[in-house]
Design an enzyme around this catalytic site. Sequence first.
Site, short mmCIF file in Angstrom:
data_model
loop_
_atom_site.label_atom_id
_atom_site.label_comp_id
_atom_site.label_asym_id
_atom_site.label_seq_id
_atom_site.Cartn_x
_atom_site.Cartn_y
_atom_site.Cartn_z
N ARG A 105 30.90 -15.59 -80.23
CA ARG A 105 29.72 -16.58 -79.89
C ARG A 105 28.84 -15.82 -79.08
O ARG A 105 27.49 -15.79 -79.13
CB ARG A 105 30.31 -17.67 -79.27
CG ARG A 105 30.64 -18.93 -79.99
CD ARG A 105 31.48 -19.84 -79.38
NE ARG A 105 32.91 -18.98 -79.28
CZ ARG A 105 33.64 -19.03 -80.40
NH1 ARG A 105 33.44 -19.77 -81.54
NH2 ARG A 105 34.79 -18.36 -80.47
N THR A 106 29.52 -15.22 -77.87
CA THR A 106 28.72 -14.73 -77.00
C THR A 106 27.83 -13.33 -77.54
O THR A 106 26.48 -13.23 -77.06
CB THR A 106 29.54 -14.10 -75.83
OG1 THR A 106 30.37 -15.15 -75.29
CG2 THR A 106 28.94 -13.49 -74.49
N HIS B 101 32.26 -15.40 -65.92
CA HIS B 101 31.54 -15.50 -67.44
C HIS B 101 30.32 -16.22 -67.17
O HIS B 101 30.37 -17.56 -67.46
CB HIS B 101 32.49 -16.02 -68.43
CG HIS B 101 32.11 -16.02 -69.79
ND1 HIS B 101 30.76 -15.48 -70.33
CD2 HIS B 101 32.74 -16.08 -71.08
CE1 HIS B 101 30.72 -15.45 -71.35
NE2 HIS B 101 31.81 -16.05 -72.11
N LYS C 26 36.74 8.52 -77.14
CA LYS C 26 37.13 9.89 -77.04
C LYS C 26 37.51 10.25 -75.50
O LYS C 26 37.64 11.43 -74.98
CB LYS C 26 36.05 10.59 -77.58
CG LYS C 26 35.59 10.76 -78.84
CD LYS C 26 34.23 11.84 -78.91
CE LYS C 26 33.99 11.71 -80.47
NZ LYS C 26 32.52 12.35 -80.52
N ARG D 224 30.35 -6.72 -71.60
CA ARG D 224 31.47 -7.52 -71.70
C ARG D 224 32.81 -6.54 -71.43
O ARG D 224 32.71 -5.36 -72.18
CB ARG D 224 31.84 -8.47 -72.97
CG ARG D 224 33.51 -8.83 -72.99
CD ARG D 224 33.54 -9.83 -74.02
NE ARG D 224 32.88 -11.12 -73.68
CZ ARG D 224 33.15 -12.40 -74.19
NH1 ARG D 224 34.02 -12.13 -75.43
NH2 ARG D 224 32.56 -13.44 -74.07
#
Length: 320
Positions: free
Chosen positions: A58-59, A136, A86, A108
């Site tokens: 969703r986000t 959030h 890496k 995020r």
Amino acid sequence: MTFRARHLLGIEHLAPLEITTVLDLADRYVDLNRRTVKQSDVLAGMTQINMFFENSTRTQASFELAGKRLGADVMNMAVAQSSVKKGETLIDTALTLNAMHPDLLVVRHPSSGAVNLLASKVNCAVLNAGDGRHEHPTQALLDALTIRRAKGRIQRLTVAICGDIAHSRVARSNLILLGKMENRIRLIGPPTLMPAGIGEFGVEVYDDMRKGLEGADVVMMLRLQKERMDGGFIPSEREYYHRYGLDAEKLAHAKADAIVMHPGPMNRGVEIDGDLADDINRSVIQDQVEMGVAVRMACMDLLARNLRLERGRKIVGTMV
Ligand code: ASP
């Protein structure tokens, strides 16, 4: 309009008036998003980079759509295929991207505080799309918009937040926002999933769900954050559903017109009954998804205005 923030890192940094400003503007974007032609040029010429170091449906989709509808050039960084694998550090990755002159960076990350650290190293606006168990902010804002549209206000409501409070950034951001807007907050869940000392934060804590739901206007369910658990916090999912899963019988203890929310992804039959989640007379879960796009458009619009002002001041300053 009152919104002074340079970044959107958490609800913690927002004043009640700034929250209202976001919600009012988001209401206008809801109207735009319901039109056939959803285009605006608010972010035209600007570059938005989405960096998701943790899974998201969703986000990420919502931020991408929000940026595109506002006319930005949107790039989704494929973290799994990037140099992060890496061994490049978050800060090196951020500095590399910063050198490409993005205007908005949506991040995020699984570590609490990582997004704040990153924001201190770049010269664009940073939006926190969820950092560990910390915050959030756009989720809390979209929840607030959903509640305000369903209940006609975002003050003086009794809101029950149920489930894995301890590991949930959604619970934390909502707690802060709902507290700032002067609501009565009840936290319901097993003691093992309650943060230590939470009772001191002006909230009521229950481990009996039926008692906790008594008189609630809003029932907000949370997912068990298994990825953030390092031990056995619940006896079994079956037992958890029996005691803390929301079904019609338990919901009957809340107000007759109480709304049911869930940020997603949902585990049907673990934290919520599937039929109840789909019941459009009680559940506003799909509305939350719709509000998510509008709220993210509003946040990026407001941050872009501040960024233009700041850059304008710097250019004038250099010339003088
Ligand atoms: N999607 C929300 C988050 O990223 C809720 C969840 O994952 O349970 O925090």
